[in-house]
Scaffold this motif. Structure first.
Motif, PDB file in Angstrom:
ATOM      1  N   VAL A  44       0.931  -1.154  -0.024  1.00 40.48           N
ATOM      2  CA  VAL A  44       0.154   0.054   0.006  1.00 40.48           C
ATOM      3  C   VAL A  44       0.890   1.296  -0.014  1.00 40.48           C
ATOM      4  CG1 VAL A  44      -2.156  -1.182   1.057  1.00 40.48           C
ATOM      5  CG2 VAL A  44      -0.233  -0.085   2.515  1.00 40.48           C
ATOM      6  N   GLU A  45       0.445   2.273  -0.778  1.00 38.06           N
ATOM      7  CA  GLU A  45       1.264   3.533  -0.763  1.00 38.06           C
ATOM      8  C   GLU A  45       0.957   4.229   0.848  1.00 38.06           C
ATOM      9  OE1 GLU A  45       0.397   7.694  -2.737  1.00 38.06           O
ATOM     10  OE2 GLU A  45       1.268   6.299  -4.214  1.00 38.06           O
ATOM     11  N   VAL A  46       1.956   4.618   1.180  1.00 36.73           N
ATOM     12  CA  VAL A  46       2.089   5.610   2.419  1.00 36.73           C
ATOM     13  C   VAL A  46       2.939   6.754   2.204  1.00 36.73           C
ATOM     14  CG1 VAL A  46       1.595   3.661   3.851  1.00 36.73           C
ATOM     15  CG2 VAL A  46       3.858   4.324   3.393  1.00 36.73           C
ATOM     16  N   GLU A  47       2.424   7.942   3.368  1.00 39.20           N
ATOM     17  CA  GLU A  47       3.202   8.909   3.242  1.00 39.20           C
ATOM     18  C   GLU A  47       4.367   8.821   4.223  1.00 39.20           C
ATOM     19  OE1 GLU A  47       1.109  12.664   3.744  1.00 39.20           O
ATOM     20  OE2 GLU A  47       0.232  12.497   1.968  1.00 39.20           O
ATOM     21  N   LEU A  48       5.657   8.862   3.948  1.00 45.00           N
ATOM     22  CA  LEU A  48       6.473   8.585   5.146  1.00 45.00           C
ATOM     23  C   LEU A  48       6.736  10.027   5.980  1.00 45.00           C
ATOM     24  CD1 LEU A  48       9.062   6.958   2.738  1.00 45.00           C
ATOM     25  CD2 LEU A  48       7.539   5.835   4.488  1.00 45.00           C
ATOM     26  N   SER A  49       7.222   9.779   6.806  1.00 42.92           N
ATOM     27  CA  SER A  49       7.471  10.921   7.885  1.00 42.92           C
ATOM     28  C   SER A  49       8.292  11.859   7.234  1.00 42.92           C
ATOM     29  CB  SER A  49       8.264  10.556   9.265  1.00 42.92           C
ATOM     30  OG  SER A  49       7.743   9.280   9.994  1.00 42.92           O
ATOM     31  N   GLY A  50       7.950  13.148   7.558  1.00 39.59           N
ATOM     32  CA  GLY A  50       8.537  14.188   7.165  1.00 39.59           C
ATOM     33  C   GLY A  50       9.916  14.923   7.892  1.00 39.59           C
ATOM     34  N   GLU A  51      10.131  14.027   8.954  1.00 38.74           N
ATOM     35  CA  GLU A  51      11.023  14.442  10.062  1.00 38.74           C
ATOM     36  C   GLU A  51      12.291  13.029   9.894  1.00 38.74           C
ATOM     37  OE1 GLU A  51      10.794  17.452  13.266  1.00 38.74           O
ATOM     38  OE2 GLU A  51      11.058  15.510  14.375  1.00 38.74           O
ATOM     39  N   GLY A  52      13.347  13.346  10.125  1.00 35.69           N
ATOM     40  CA  GLY A  52      14.158  12.260  10.279  1.00 35.69           C
ATOM     41  C   GLY A  52      15.538  12.411  10.863  1.00 35.69           C
ATOM     42  N   THR A  53      16.578  11.627  10.948  1.00 36.13           N
ATOM     43  CA  THR A  53      17.711  11.846  11.646  1.00 36.13           C
ATOM     44  C   THR A  53      18.889  11.859  10.574  1.00 36.13           C
ATOM     45  OG1 THR A  53      16.898  10.777  13.697  1.00 36.13           O
ATOM     46  CG2 THR A  53      19.137  11.020  13.421  1.00 36.13           C
ATOM     47  N   LEU A  54      19.816  12.636  10.662  1.00 39.24           N
ATOM     48  CA  LEU A  54      20.692  12.547   9.875  1.00 39.24           C
ATOM     49  C   LEU A  54      21.911  11.586  10.043  1.00 39.24           C
ATOM     50  CD1 LEU A  54      22.205  14.153   7.455  1.00 39.24           C
ATOM     51  CD2 LEU A  54      23.307  15.605   8.959  1.00 39.24           C
ATOM     52  N   TRP A  55      21.985  10.584   9.197  1.00 41.12           N
ATOM     53  CA  TRP A  55      23.097   9.546   9.673  1.00 41.12           C
ATOM     54  C   TRP A  55      24.337   9.509   9.128  1.00 41.12           C
ATOM     55  CZ3 TRP A  55      24.654   4.840   7.092  1.00 41.12           C
ATOM     56  CH2 TRP A  55      25.213   3.832   7.842  1.00 41.12           C
ATOM     57  N   ALA A  56      24.324  10.031   7.802  1.00 39.46           N
ATOM     58  CA  ALA A  56      25.570  10.123   7.111  1.00 39.46           C
ATOM     59  C   ALA A  56      25.617  11.395   6.001  1.00 39.46           C
ATOM     60  CB  ALA A  56      26.109   8.945   6.372  1.00 39.46           C
ATOM     61  N   PHE A  75      24.633  15.939   0.229  1.00 42.20           N
ATOM     62  CA  PHE A  75      23.762  14.729  -0.046  1.00 42.20           C
ATOM     63  C   PHE A  75      24.350  13.841   1.205  1.00 42.20           C
ATOM     64  CE2 PHE A  75      24.066  10.649  -2.488  1.00 42.20           C
ATOM     65  CZ  PHE A  75      23.182  10.797  -3.312  1.00 42.20           C
ATOM     66  N   GLY A  76      23.118  12.910   1.494  1.00 34.53           N
ATOM     67  CA  GLY A  76      23.395  12.368   2.567  1.00 34.53           C
ATOM     68  C   GLY A  76      22.362  11.060   2.815  1.00 34.53           C
ATOM     69  N   VAL A  77      22.356  10.516   4.208  1.00 34.73           N
ATOM     70  CA  VAL A  77      21.433   9.272   4.533  1.00 34.73           C
ATOM     71  C   VAL A  77      20.791   9.893   5.727  1.00 34.73           C
ATOM     72  CG1 VAL A  77      21.228   6.932   5.151  1.00 34.73           C
ATOM     73  CG2 VAL A  77      23.107   7.731   3.432  1.00 34.73           C
ATOM     74  N   VAL A  78      19.450   9.814   5.476  1.00 28.57           N
ATOM     75  CA  VAL A  78      18.474  10.205   6.619  1.00 28.57           C
ATOM     76  C   VAL A  78      17.600   9.277   7.101  1.00 28.57           C
ATOM     77  CG1 VAL A  78      16.556  11.674   7.020  1.00 28.57           C
ATOM     78  CG2 VAL A  78      18.384  12.609   5.791  1.00 28.57           C
ATOM     79  N   GLU A  79      17.674   8.749   8.364  1.00 30.25           N
ATOM     80  CA  GLU A  79      16.940   7.623   8.887  1.00 30.25           C
ATOM     81  C   GLU A  79      15.534   8.202   9.161  1.00 30.25           C
ATOM     82  OE1 GLU A  79      18.115   3.933  11.278  1.00 30.25           O
ATOM     83  OE2 GLU A  79      18.360   5.733  12.708  1.00 30.25           O
ATOM     84  N   LEU A  80      14.496   7.631   8.870  1.00 26.29           N
ATOM     85  CA  LEU A  80      13.206   7.943   8.981  1.00 26.29           C
ATOM     86  C   LEU A  80      12.459   7.129  10.084  1.00 26.29           C
ATOM     87  CD1 LEU A  80      11.822   8.437   5.446  1.00 26.29           C
ATOM     88  CD2 LEU A  80      12.639  10.317   6.856  1.00 26.29           C
ATOM     89  N   PRO A  81      11.511   7.634  10.896  1.00 24.57           N
ATOM     90  CA  PRO A  81      11.120   6.829  12.269  1.00 24.57           C
ATOM     91  C   PRO A  81      10.402   5.409  11.546  1.00 24.57           C
ATOM     92  CG  PRO A  81      10.118   9.186  12.240  1.00 24.57           C
ATOM     93  CD  PRO A  81      11.028   8.973  10.879  1.00 24.57           C
ATOM     94  N   GLU A  82      10.143   5.160  10.188  1.00 29.26           N
ATOM     95  CA  GLU A  82       9.596   4.108   9.787  1.00 29.26           C
ATOM     96  C   GLU A  82      10.827   2.870   9.547  1.00 29.26           C
ATOM     97  OE1 GLU A  82       6.747   7.352   8.411  1.00 29.26           O
ATOM     98  OE2 GLU A  82       9.079   6.925   8.278  1.00 29.26           O
TER      99      GLU A  82
END
Length: 126
Positions: A44-56, A75-82
């Protein structure tokens, strides 16, 4: 940038459009027709969180082939709550101004102006 990858909100923020597997509950981005974790087709399509944590993160200082935007850019990697890590453009191009664990929010940003004079937009976290 493909418009089916994100939804722009009236305040200029955005939500990435991912998938959630109904069988195993895992999220993925971009949305696929089958789950990359269990191979189920119950997506199913979902909207992912609009806030995350910078990882790299890093700065891109030389334009990739075909790229028409400005450099440098973040350019980086963001970890989302999902429990999902997204490789993404960052709004901050100076790596010294970023830190691990920093909270970042998604937004829609201009990328470049195309041959027809239209602004091409994409998402970024910052």
């Amino acid at each position: 940038m493909r418009a089916d990858l994100y939804r722009e909100l009236p305040d200029g923020s955005c939500r990435l459009l991912g998938g959630r597997c109904s069988a195993c509950g895992s999220h993925h981005f971009p949305r696929l027709t089958t789950c990359p974790y269990c191979s189920s087709a119950e997506i199913v399509e979902v909207e992912l969180s609009g806030e995350g944590t910078l990882w790299a993160w890093t700065a891109v200082t030389a334009p990739p082939p075909g790229y028409r935007g400005e450099v440098p850019f973040g350019f980086g990697v963001v970890e989302l709550p999902e429990q999902l890590r997204v490789i993404t453009r960052l709004t901050e191009a100076d790596p010294s101004r970023l830190q691990a664990g920093q909270v970042v929010r998604s937004s829609v940003v201009p990328l470049h102006v195309d041959d027809d004079g239209e602004t091409v937009k994409t998402w970024a976290f910052g």
